[in-house]
Design a protein around this motif. Structure first.
Motif, short mmCIF file in Angstrom:
data_model
loop_
_atom_site.label_atom_id
_atom_site.label_comp_id
_atom_site.label_asym_id
_atom_site.label_seq_id
_atom_site.Cartn_x
_atom_site.Cartn_y
_atom_site.Cartn_z
N ASP A 84 24.03 39.36 -15.26
CA ASP A 84 22.77 39.28 -15.99
C ASP A 84 23.01 38.44 -17.25
O ASP A 84 24.00 37.73 -17.36
CB ASP A 84 22.30 40.69 -16.35
N TYR A 85 22.13 38.52 -18.24
CA TYR A 85 22.29 37.77 -19.48
C TYR A 85 23.41 38.36 -20.34
O TYR A 85 23.85 39.49 -20.09
CB TYR A 85 20.96 37.74 -20.24
N ARG B 154 15.52 39.88 -13.55
CA ARG B 154 16.96 39.64 -13.61
C ARG B 154 17.32 38.36 -12.87
O ARG B 154 16.85 38.12 -11.75
CB ARG B 154 17.70 40.82 -12.98
N LYS C 234 13.64 35.03 -29.48
CA LYS C 234 13.90 35.14 -28.05
C LYS C 234 12.78 35.86 -27.33
O LYS C 234 12.89 36.19 -26.15
CB LYS C 234 15.22 35.88 -27.82
N LYS D 230 12.28 34.79 -16.90
CA LYS D 230 12.40 35.47 -18.18
C LYS D 230 12.06 36.96 -18.06
O LYS D 230 12.45 37.76 -18.89
CB LYS D 230 11.47 34.83 -19.22
N GLN E 40 21.70 30.18 -21.76
CA GLN E 40 21.71 31.49 -22.40
C GLN E 40 23.13 32.02 -22.62
O GLN E 40 23.32 33.01 -23.32
CB GLN E 40 20.93 32.50 -21.54
N TRP E 41 24.12 31.36 -22.02
CA TRP E 41 25.50 31.81 -22.13
C TRP E 41 26.36 30.90 -23.00
O TRP E 41 27.35 31.37 -23.58
CB TRP E 41 26.13 31.88 -20.73
N ASP F 102 14.01 30.58 -26.72
CA ASP F 102 14.28 30.83 -25.31
C ASP F 102 13.13 30.46 -24.39
O ASP F 102 13.31 29.75 -23.40
CB ASP F 102 14.63 32.31 -25.10
N SER G 182 12.89 27.45 -21.64
CA SER G 182 12.70 27.67 -20.20
C SER G 182 11.53 26.86 -19.68
O SER G 182 11.59 26.30 -18.58
CB SER G 182 12.49 29.17 -19.91
N TYR H 69 19.52 29.44 -17.32
CA TYR H 69 20.45 30.56 -17.28
C TYR H 69 21.76 30.19 -18.00
O TYR H 69 22.27 30.96 -18.82
CB TYR H 69 20.71 30.92 -15.82
#
Length: 483
Positions: free
Chosen positions: A225-226, A105, A254, A102, A157-158, A389, A393, A154
Protein backbone atom coordinates in the motif's frame (compact mmCIF):
# COMPACT_ATOMS: atom_id res chain seq x y z
CA UNK A 1 3.85 23.95 8.53
CA UNK A 2 1.46 24.84 11.26
CA UNK A 3 2.55 28.27 12.42
CA UNK A 4 3.43 31.71 11.06
CA UNK A 5 6.16 32.02 8.44
CA UNK A 6 9.38 33.29 9.95
CA UNK A 7 12.51 34.21 8.05
CA UNK A 8 14.14 30.95 9.13
CA UNK A 9 11.14 28.98 7.90
CA UNK A 10 11.27 30.77 4.55
CA UNK A 11 14.90 29.81 4.13
CA UNK A 12 14.24 26.21 5.07
CA UNK A 13 11.22 25.89 2.80
CA UNK A 14 12.97 27.35 -0.20
CA UNK A 15 15.61 24.63 -0.10
CA UNK A 16 13.42 21.76 1.05
CA UNK A 17 12.46 20.55 -2.38
CA UNK A 18 15.90 19.16 -3.11
CA UNK A 19 18.43 18.74 -0.34
CA UNK A 20 16.81 18.86 3.10
CA UNK A 21 17.05 15.69 5.15
CA UNK A 22 14.92 15.05 8.24
CA UNK A 23 17.10 15.87 11.18
CA UNK A 24 15.34 13.82 13.83
CA UNK A 25 16.30 10.47 12.38
CA UNK A 26 19.11 11.37 9.96
CA UNK A 27 21.69 9.74 12.25
CA UNK A 28 19.66 6.56 12.64
CA UNK A 29 18.69 5.76 9.05
CA UNK A 30 20.93 4.70 6.16
CA UNK A 31 19.17 6.48 3.28
CA UNK A 32 20.82 4.40 0.58
CA UNK A 33 19.79 1.19 2.26
CA UNK A 34 16.25 2.49 2.77
CA UNK A 35 15.74 3.30 -0.92
CA UNK A 36 17.36 0.05 -1.97
CA UNK A 37 14.77 -1.70 0.18
CA UNK A 38 12.03 0.27 -1.57
CA UNK A 39 13.49 -0.57 -4.97
CA UNK A 40 13.53 -4.29 -4.34
CA UNK A 41 10.01 -4.30 -2.94
CA UNK A 42 8.27 -1.91 -5.38
CA UNK A 43 10.01 -1.86 -8.74
CA UNK A 44 9.97 -5.55 -9.76
CA UNK A 45 6.21 -5.96 -9.45
CA UNK A 46 5.28 -2.52 -10.83
CA UNK A 47 7.70 -3.02 -13.72
CA UNK A 48 6.26 -6.44 -14.47
CA UNK A 49 2.74 -5.03 -14.57
CA UNK A 50 3.73 -2.31 -17.01
CA UNK A 51 5.85 -4.63 -19.15
CA UNK A 52 2.85 -6.85 -19.64
CA UNK A 53 0.44 -3.98 -20.24
CA UNK A 54 2.66 -2.61 -23.00
CA UNK A 55 3.09 -6.09 -24.45
CA UNK A 56 -0.68 -6.62 -24.51
CA UNK A 57 -1.47 -3.32 -26.20
CA UNK A 58 1.21 -3.64 -28.91
CA UNK A 59 1.21 -7.39 -29.61
CA UNK A 60 -1.27 -6.69 -32.39
CA UNK A 61 1.80 -5.56 -34.37
CA UNK A 62 3.32 -9.03 -33.99
CA UNK A 63 -0.04 -10.69 -34.68
CA UNK A 64 -0.32 -8.69 -37.90
CA UNK A 65 2.61 -10.42 -39.55
CA UNK A 66 1.62 -13.77 -37.96
CA UNK A 67 -1.51 -14.07 -40.11
CA UNK A 68 -4.05 -11.80 -38.39
CA UNK A 69 -4.83 -9.62 -41.42
CA UNK A 70 -5.18 -12.61 -43.74
CA UNK A 71 -7.38 -14.71 -41.45
CA UNK A 72 -9.74 -11.83 -40.60
CA UNK A 73 -9.66 -10.52 -44.20
CA UNK A 74 -8.64 -7.03 -43.09
CA UNK A 75 -8.43 -4.58 -45.98
CA UNK A 76 -7.16 -1.03 -46.46
CA UNK A 77 -7.03 0.83 -43.14
CA UNK A 78 -8.99 -1.74 -41.14
CA UNK A 79 -5.90 -2.93 -39.27
CA UNK A 80 -4.98 0.68 -38.50
CA UNK A 81 -8.48 1.31 -37.12
CA UNK A 82 -8.20 -1.77 -34.90
CA UNK A 83 -4.89 -0.47 -33.56
CA UNK A 84 -6.27 3.05 -33.05
CA UNK A 85 -9.58 2.35 -31.30
CA UNK A 86 -7.67 1.17 -28.21
CA UNK A 87 -6.44 4.72 -27.59
CA UNK A 88 -9.91 6.29 -27.74
CA UNK A 89 -11.20 4.36 -24.71
CA UNK A 90 -7.76 4.50 -23.08
CA UNK A 91 -7.92 8.29 -23.04
CA UNK A 92 -11.51 8.44 -21.80
CA UNK A 93 -10.91 6.34 -18.69
CA UNK A 94 -7.49 7.48 -17.45
CA UNK A 95 -8.48 10.42 -15.25
CA UNK A 96 -11.43 8.56 -13.60
CA UNK A 97 -9.16 5.59 -12.96
CA UNK A 98 -6.48 7.67 -11.27
CA UNK A 99 -9.05 9.42 -9.10
CA UNK A 100 -10.38 6.00 -8.10
CA UNK A 101 -6.83 4.99 -7.19
CA UNK A 102 -6.80 7.73 -4.55
CA UNK A 103 -9.81 6.07 -2.91
CA UNK A 104 -8.93 2.37 -3.39
CA UNK A 105 -5.83 0.45 -2.29
CA UNK A 106 -3.34 0.44 -5.19
CA UNK A 107 -2.72 -3.32 -5.10
CA UNK A 108 -6.46 -3.97 -5.30
CA UNK A 109 -7.22 -1.44 -8.04
CA UNK A 110 -4.24 -2.12 -10.31
CA UNK A 111 -4.57 -5.90 -9.97
CA UNK A 112 -8.31 -5.68 -10.70
CA UNK A 113 -7.93 -3.73 -13.94
CA UNK A 114 -5.09 -6.05 -15.01
CA UNK A 115 -7.28 -9.09 -14.44
CA UNK A 116 -9.97 -7.49 -16.61
CA UNK A 117 -7.67 -6.79 -19.53
CA UNK A 118 -6.23 -10.31 -19.25
CA UNK A 119 -9.71 -11.73 -19.80
CA UNK A 120 -10.23 -9.33 -22.71
CA UNK A 121 -6.89 -10.35 -24.23
CA UNK A 122 -7.94 -13.99 -24.02
CA UNK A 123 -11.11 -13.17 -25.97
CA UNK A 124 -9.04 -11.57 -28.75
CA UNK A 125 -7.75 -15.04 -29.64
CA UNK A 126 -11.22 -16.04 -30.81
CA UNK A 127 -12.38 -13.04 -32.82
CA UNK A 128 -13.75 -13.93 -36.26
CA UNK A 129 -14.08 -10.59 -38.00
CA UNK A 130 -12.91 -7.01 -38.25
CA UNK A 131 -15.91 -5.86 -36.20
CA UNK A 132 -15.12 -8.33 -33.39
CA UNK A 133 -11.52 -7.10 -33.22
CA UNK A 134 -12.56 -3.44 -33.07
CA UNK A 135 -14.94 -4.10 -30.16
CA UNK A 136 -12.42 -6.12 -28.17
CA UNK A 137 -9.63 -3.57 -28.73
CA UNK A 138 -11.96 -0.81 -27.49
CA UNK A 139 -12.60 -2.64 -24.21
CA UNK A 140 -8.92 -3.49 -23.87
CA UNK A 141 -8.31 0.29 -23.79
CA UNK A 142 -10.95 0.72 -21.06
CA UNK A 143 -9.28 -1.86 -18.83
CA UNK A 144 -5.66 -0.83 -19.46
CA UNK A 145 -6.33 2.90 -19.05
CA UNK A 146 -5.47 3.01 -15.35
CA UNK A 147 -2.20 1.11 -15.30
CA UNK A 148 0.41 3.59 -16.56
CA UNK A 149 -0.96 6.74 -14.87
CA UNK A 150 -1.75 4.73 -11.75
CA UNK A 151 1.69 3.18 -11.47
CA UNK A 152 3.37 6.52 -12.26
CA UNK A 153 1.41 8.23 -9.50
CA UNK A 154 1.99 5.30 -7.14
CA UNK A 155 5.78 5.58 -7.47
CA UNK A 156 5.60 9.35 -6.90
CA UNK A 157 4.08 8.60 -3.49
CA UNK A 158 7.16 6.61 -2.45
CA UNK A 159 10.12 8.49 -3.93
CA UNK A 160 11.20 12.12 -3.44
CA UNK A 161 11.82 13.99 -6.67
CA UNK A 162 15.61 13.63 -6.54
CA UNK A 163 15.15 9.83 -6.74
CA UNK A 164 12.11 9.75 -9.02
CA UNK A 165 13.42 9.90 -12.61
CA UNK A 166 15.78 6.97 -12.21
CA UNK A 167 13.01 4.79 -10.79
CA UNK A 168 10.71 5.91 -13.60
CA UNK A 169 13.49 4.99 -16.01
CA UNK A 170 13.68 1.46 -14.62
CA UNK A 171 9.91 1.26 -14.71
CA UNK A 172 9.47 2.65 -18.24
CA UNK A 173 12.33 0.54 -19.57
CA UNK A 174 9.81 -2.27 -19.12
CA UNK A 175 8.00 -0.98 -22.20
CA UNK A 176 11.14 -1.29 -24.29
CA UNK A 177 11.87 -4.72 -22.84
CA UNK A 178 8.28 -5.65 -23.70
CA UNK A 179 9.10 -4.89 -27.31
CA UNK A 180 12.23 -7.02 -27.12
CA UNK A 181 10.52 -9.84 -25.26
CA UNK A 182 7.41 -9.53 -27.43
CA UNK A 183 9.35 -10.11 -30.63
CA UNK A 184 11.04 -13.25 -29.29
CA UNK A 185 7.80 -14.52 -27.75
CA UNK A 186 5.82 -13.91 -30.93
CA UNK A 187 8.50 -15.68 -32.98
CA UNK A 188 8.13 -18.78 -30.80
CA UNK A 189 4.35 -18.69 -30.36
CA UNK A 190 3.47 -18.22 -34.02
CA UNK A 191 5.01 -21.64 -34.68
CA UNK A 192 1.97 -23.07 -32.84
CA UNK A 193 -0.21 -22.12 -35.81
CA UNK A 194 -2.66 -24.92 -36.61
CA UNK A 195 -2.81 -26.40 -33.10
CA UNK A 196 -6.48 -26.68 -32.07
CA UNK A 197 -7.27 -25.07 -35.43
CA UNK A 198 -6.03 -21.71 -34.18
CA UNK A 199 -3.76 -19.39 -36.11
CA UNK A 200 -0.38 -18.28 -34.81
CA UNK A 201 -1.82 -14.84 -34.02
CA UNK A 202 -4.57 -16.45 -31.91
CA UNK A 203 -1.98 -18.26 -29.82
CA UNK A 204 -0.14 -14.98 -29.26
CA UNK A 205 -3.27 -13.42 -27.76
CA UNK A 206 -4.29 -16.57 -25.88
CA UNK A 207 -1.01 -17.32 -24.11
CA UNK A 208 -0.20 -13.70 -23.33
CA UNK A 209 -3.73 -13.20 -21.99
CA UNK A 210 -3.38 -16.19 -19.66
CA UNK A 211 -0.06 -14.82 -18.40
CA UNK A 212 -1.73 -11.45 -17.74
CA UNK A 213 -4.36 -13.04 -15.49
CA UNK A 214 -1.68 -14.87 -13.50
CA UNK A 215 0.48 -11.73 -13.12
CA UNK A 216 -2.57 -9.80 -11.87
CA UNK A 217 -2.77 -12.24 -8.97
CA UNK A 218 0.88 -11.65 -8.12
CA UNK A 219 0.27 -7.90 -8.26
CA UNK A 220 -2.51 -8.15 -5.70
CA UNK A 221 -0.41 -10.26 -3.33
CA UNK A 222 2.94 -8.47 -3.63
CA UNK A 223 2.26 -4.75 -4.16
CA UNK A 224 2.47 -2.74 -0.90
CA UNK A 225 0.00 0.00 0.00
CA UNK A 226 1.17 3.63 0.39
CA UNK A 227 4.16 4.49 2.66
CA UNK A 228 1.96 5.30 5.67
CA UNK A 229 1.08 1.58 5.90
CA UNK A 230 4.39 0.07 4.77
CA UNK A 231 4.80 -2.96 7.03
CA UNK A 232 8.09 -3.98 5.40
CA UNK A 233 9.71 -0.80 6.79
CA UNK A 234 10.64 -0.31 10.42
CA UNK A 235 8.85 2.46 12.34
CA UNK A 236 11.99 4.64 12.16
CA UNK A 237 12.38 4.06 8.41
CA UNK A 238 8.71 4.81 7.78
CA UNK A 239 8.86 8.05 9.79
CA UNK A 240 12.03 9.11 8.01
CA UNK A 241 10.52 8.44 4.58
CA UNK A 242 7.28 10.26 5.37
CA UNK A 243 9.21 13.24 6.71
CA UNK A 244 11.40 13.30 3.60
CA UNK A 245 8.35 13.13 1.30
CA UNK A 246 6.56 15.90 3.22
CA UNK A 247 9.55 18.22 2.95
CA UNK A 248 10.02 17.38 -0.73
CA UNK A 249 6.42 18.44 -1.42
CA UNK A 250 6.86 21.69 0.59
CA UNK A 251 4.05 20.62 2.94
CA UNK A 252 1.33 20.57 0.26
CA UNK A 253 -2.03 19.00 1.03
CA UNK A 254 -2.67 15.29 0.50
CA UNK A 255 -6.45 15.61 0.86
CA UNK A 256 -9.00 14.44 -1.71
CA UNK A 257 -10.76 17.70 -2.60
CA UNK A 258 -12.24 18.72 -5.95
CA UNK A 259 -10.42 22.08 -5.85
CA UNK A 260 -7.22 20.18 -6.71
CA UNK A 261 -8.94 18.57 -9.71
CA UNK A 262 -9.80 22.03 -11.05
CA UNK A 263 -6.29 23.26 -10.29
CA UNK A 264 -4.96 20.51 -12.55
CA UNK A 265 -7.32 21.39 -15.40
CA UNK A 266 -6.66 25.13 -15.05
CA UNK A 267 -2.85 24.96 -15.08
CA UNK A 268 -1.35 25.69 -18.51
CA UNK A 269 1.70 23.61 -17.57
CA UNK A 270 -0.58 20.55 -17.54
CA UNK A 271 -1.18 21.05 -21.25
CA UNK A 272 2.46 21.79 -22.05
CA UNK A 273 3.43 18.49 -20.42
CA UNK A 274 0.61 16.82 -22.36
CA UNK A 275 1.91 18.25 -25.65
CA UNK A 276 5.40 17.08 -24.74
CA UNK A 277 4.17 13.57 -24.02
CA UNK A 278 1.93 13.52 -27.11
CA UNK A 279 4.82 14.31 -29.44
CA UNK A 280 6.97 11.75 -27.64
CA UNK A 281 4.36 9.00 -27.80
CA UNK A 282 3.48 9.32 -31.50
CA UNK A 283 6.92 8.28 -32.82
CA UNK A 284 7.27 5.72 -30.00
CA UNK A 285 4.01 4.00 -30.92
CA UNK A 286 4.93 4.26 -34.60
CA UNK A 287 7.97 2.21 -33.71
CA UNK A 288 6.15 -0.28 -31.47
CA UNK A 289 3.24 -0.92 -33.82
CA UNK A 290 5.15 -1.06 -37.08
CA UNK A 291 8.80 -1.94 -36.46
CA UNK A 292 8.29 -5.61 -37.47
CA UNK A 293 6.66 -4.37 -40.68
CA UNK A 294 9.40 -1.77 -41.29
CA UNK A 295 12.18 -4.32 -40.75
CA UNK A 296 10.37 -6.80 -42.98
CA UNK A 297 10.26 -4.05 -45.62
CA UNK A 298 14.08 -3.88 -45.49
CA UNK A 299 14.10 -7.30 -47.14
CA UNK A 300 13.87 -9.76 -44.25
CA UNK A 301 11.39 -12.60 -43.69
CA UNK A 302 8.51 -12.26 -41.22
CA UNK A 303 10.10 -14.64 -38.70
CA UNK A 304 13.47 -12.91 -38.92
CA UNK A 305 11.82 -9.48 -38.61
CA UNK A 306 10.23 -10.62 -35.32
CA UNK A 307 13.67 -11.53 -33.93
CA UNK A 308 15.46 -8.48 -35.34
CA UNK A 309 13.01 -6.14 -33.60
CA UNK A 310 14.47 -7.25 -30.25
CA UNK A 311 18.01 -5.71 -30.07
CA UNK A 312 16.90 -2.06 -30.62
CA UNK A 313 14.59 -2.34 -27.60
CA UNK A 314 17.40 -3.70 -25.42
CA UNK A 315 19.65 -0.82 -26.49
CA UNK A 316 16.90 1.70 -25.72
CA UNK A 317 16.42 0.18 -22.24
CA UNK A 318 20.07 0.80 -21.43
CA UNK A 319 19.81 4.38 -22.70
CA UNK A 320 16.72 5.02 -20.55
CA UNK A 321 18.41 3.77 -17.38
CA UNK A 322 21.55 5.82 -18.07
CA UNK A 323 19.88 9.16 -18.87
CA UNK A 324 17.34 9.00 -16.03
CA UNK A 325 20.18 8.29 -13.58
CA UNK A 326 22.04 11.36 -14.85
CA UNK A 327 18.82 13.39 -14.72
CA UNK A 328 18.39 12.62 -11.01
CA UNK A 329 22.03 13.34 -10.23
CA UNK A 330 21.90 16.77 -11.90
CA UNK A 331 18.28 17.47 -10.84
CA UNK A 332 17.37 18.45 -14.40
CA UNK A 333 14.95 17.01 -16.96
CA UNK A 334 14.72 19.38 -19.94
CA UNK A 335 18.34 19.21 -21.19
CA UNK A 336 18.24 15.42 -21.34
CA UNK A 337 14.94 15.45 -23.20
CA UNK A 338 16.54 17.75 -25.78
CA UNK A 339 19.51 15.41 -26.25
CA UNK A 340 17.41 12.27 -26.62
CA UNK A 341 15.12 14.06 -29.10
CA UNK A 342 18.09 14.77 -31.35
CA UNK A 343 18.95 11.05 -31.38
CA UNK A 344 15.38 10.23 -32.44
CA UNK A 345 15.43 12.79 -35.25
CA UNK A 346 18.63 11.26 -36.62
CA UNK A 347 17.18 7.74 -36.47
CA UNK A 348 13.97 8.54 -38.32
CA UNK A 349 15.83 10.74 -40.81
CA UNK A 350 18.06 7.79 -41.76
CA UNK A 351 14.97 5.60 -42.17
CA UNK A 352 13.46 8.27 -44.41
CA UNK A 353 16.54 8.66 -46.61
CA UNK A 354 18.16 5.25 -46.91
CA UNK A 355 17.48 2.22 -49.07
CA UNK A 356 20.23 0.22 -47.39
CA UNK A 357 19.13 -2.66 -45.15
CA UNK A 358 22.21 -2.19 -42.95
CA UNK A 359 21.72 1.56 -42.48
CA UNK A 360 18.00 1.01 -41.95
CA UNK A 361 18.66 -1.47 -39.18
CA UNK A 362 21.14 0.86 -37.47
CA UNK A 363 18.47 3.57 -37.68
CA UNK A 364 16.12 1.26 -35.77
CA UNK A 365 18.44 1.48 -32.74
CA UNK A 366 18.56 5.28 -32.89
CA UNK A 367 14.81 5.66 -33.49
CA UNK A 368 13.97 3.35 -30.59
CA UNK A 369 16.33 5.04 -28.14
CA UNK A 370 15.33 8.50 -29.35
CA UNK A 371 11.64 7.90 -28.73
CA UNK A 372 11.32 5.50 -25.79
CA UNK A 373 14.29 7.20 -24.17
CA UNK A 374 12.21 10.30 -23.46
CA UNK A 375 9.05 8.70 -22.06
CA UNK A 376 10.41 8.28 -18.52
CA UNK A 377 11.97 11.76 -18.54
CA UNK A 378 8.76 13.42 -19.74
CA UNK A 379 6.57 11.63 -17.19
CA UNK A 380 8.98 12.21 -14.31
CA UNK A 381 9.14 15.91 -15.26
CA UNK A 382 5.35 16.14 -15.08
CA UNK A 383 5.24 14.28 -11.77
CA UNK A 384 8.14 16.26 -10.29
CA UNK A 385 6.66 19.65 -11.17
CA UNK A 386 3.10 19.07 -9.98
CA UNK A 387 2.47 19.80 -6.31
CA UNK A 388 -0.20 18.10 -4.20
CA UNK A 389 -1.29 14.47 -4.36
CA UNK A 390 -4.67 14.76 -6.07
CA UNK A 391 -3.48 17.40 -8.51
CA UNK A 392 -0.51 15.18 -9.38
CA UNK A 393 -2.74 12.15 -9.93
CA UNK A 394 -5.04 14.14 -12.23
CA UNK A 395 -2.19 15.82 -14.12
CA UNK A 396 -0.39 12.53 -14.71
CA UNK A 397 -3.61 10.92 -15.95
CA UNK A 398 -4.32 13.95 -18.15
CA UNK A 399 -0.79 13.99 -19.57
CA UNK A 400 -0.79 10.26 -20.26
CA UNK A 401 -4.39 10.33 -21.54
CA UNK A 402 -3.94 13.22 -23.97
CA UNK A 403 -0.51 11.94 -24.90
CA UNK A 404 -1.76 8.47 -25.69
CA UNK A 405 -4.24 9.92 -28.15
CA UNK A 406 -1.09 10.06 -30.22
CA UNK A 407 -1.50 6.32 -30.56
CA UNK A 408 -4.45 7.05 -32.86
CA UNK A 409 -2.19 9.10 -35.12
CA UNK A 410 0.54 6.47 -34.94
CA UNK A 411 -1.91 3.81 -36.09
CA UNK A 412 -2.56 5.59 -39.39
CA UNK A 413 0.71 7.18 -40.49
CA UNK A 414 2.28 3.94 -41.73
CA UNK A 415 -0.14 3.07 -44.52
CA UNK A 416 0.03 -0.10 -46.65
CA UNK A 417 0.28 1.94 -49.86
CA UNK A 418 3.46 3.63 -48.57
CA UNK A 419 5.39 0.35 -48.17
CA UNK A 420 8.24 -0.40 -48.11
CA UNK A 421 9.79 3.09 -47.59
CA UNK A 422 6.93 4.62 -45.52
CA UNK A 423 8.04 8.20 -46.17
CA UNK A 424 4.88 9.88 -44.74
CA UNK A 425 5.22 7.88 -41.52
CA UNK A 426 8.87 8.70 -41.00
CA UNK A 427 8.25 12.37 -41.82
CA UNK A 428 5.43 12.51 -39.27
CA UNK A 429 7.69 11.03 -36.58
CA UNK A 430 10.45 13.53 -37.38
CA UNK A 431 7.99 16.43 -37.18
CA UNK A 432 6.69 15.25 -33.80
CA UNK A 433 10.16 14.91 -32.31
CA UNK A 434 11.00 18.43 -33.53
CA UNK A 435 7.93 19.70 -31.62
CA UNK A 436 9.16 17.79 -28.57
CA UNK A 437 12.49 19.60 -28.84
CA UNK A 438 10.97 23.08 -29.13
CA UNK A 439 8.42 22.45 -26.34
CA UNK A 440 11.09 21.15 -23.93
CA UNK A 441 13.30 24.13 -24.71
CA UNK A 442 10.49 26.56 -23.88
CA UNK A 443 9.48 24.70 -20.72
CA UNK A 444 13.03 24.67 -19.36
CA UNK A 445 13.23 28.43 -19.84
CA UNK A 446 9.76 28.99 -18.36
CA UNK A 447 10.44 26.92 -15.23
CA UNK A 448 13.62 28.92 -14.62
CA UNK A 449 11.55 32.10 -14.92
CA UNK A 450 8.86 30.81 -12.53
CA UNK A 451 11.45 29.77 -9.93
CA UNK A 452 13.01 33.24 -10.06
CA UNK A 453 9.56 34.77 -9.54
CA UNK A 454 8.95 32.52 -6.52
CA UNK A 455 12.25 33.61 -4.99
CA UNK A 456 11.12 37.23 -5.19
CA UNK A 457 7.70 36.37 -3.73
CA UNK A 458 9.27 34.48 -0.85
CA UNK A 459 11.63 37.37 -0.08
CA UNK A 460 8.68 39.77 0.13
CA UNK A 461 6.43 37.40 2.09
CA UNK A 462 5.21 38.69 5.44
CA UNK A 463 4.48 36.57 8.48
CA UNK A 464 1.06 34.93 8.53
CA UNK A 465 -0.76 31.62 8.45
CA UNK A 466 1.45 29.35 6.34
CA UNK A 467 -1.26 26.66 6.13
CA UNK A 468 -2.78 28.53 3.19
CA UNK A 469 0.18 27.45 1.05
CA UNK A 470 -0.78 23.79 1.49
CA UNK A 471 -3.74 24.38 -0.84
CA UNK A 472 -1.84 26.28 -3.54
CA UNK A 473 -0.27 23.24 -5.17
CA UNK A 474 2.95 23.93 -7.05
CA UNK A 475 1.95 27.61 -7.25
CA UNK A 476 3.10 27.90 -3.63
CA UNK A 477 6.13 30.21 -3.33
CA UNK A 478 7.81 27.46 -1.29
CA UNK A 479 7.65 24.95 -4.16
CA UNK A 480 10.51 24.80 -6.67
CA UNK A 481 10.27 23.40 -10.19
CA UNK A 482 12.89 21.15 -11.75
CA UNK A 483 14.17 22.58 -15.03
Amino acid sequence: MTSGVTNNEKSAASSSTEEEVPSATAGEIDEGRLFLKLDWRLLPIVTLLYLWSFLDRTNIGNAKIAGLTEDLHLEGLQYNICAAVFFVSYFAFEVPSNMALKKVRPNLWLAFIMFLWGIIMLSMAFVKSYRDLVVVRFFLGVAEAGLLPGATFYLSQWYPRRFYAQRMGLFISASTMAGAFGGILAFAIQKMAGIRNLGGWSWIFLLEGLATVVIAGFGFLLMPDYPEKAKFLSAAERDYLLDLLAKDSAGLSKKFELKFFWQALGDYNSYLHSLLFLTTVIPAYCFALFVPTIIKGLGFSSAKAQLMSTPPYIFASLVIIAVTRMSDKTKMRGPYILGIALVGIIGYAIWYATKSATAGYVAAFLACAGTFGNIALVLSWAGSNTGGDLKRSVVLALVIGLGNLGGICSSFVFRPQDAPRFHPGHATAIGCICITFVTALFMSWNYRRLNATKEKELAELKEGDASVFAYMGDASPHYRYLI
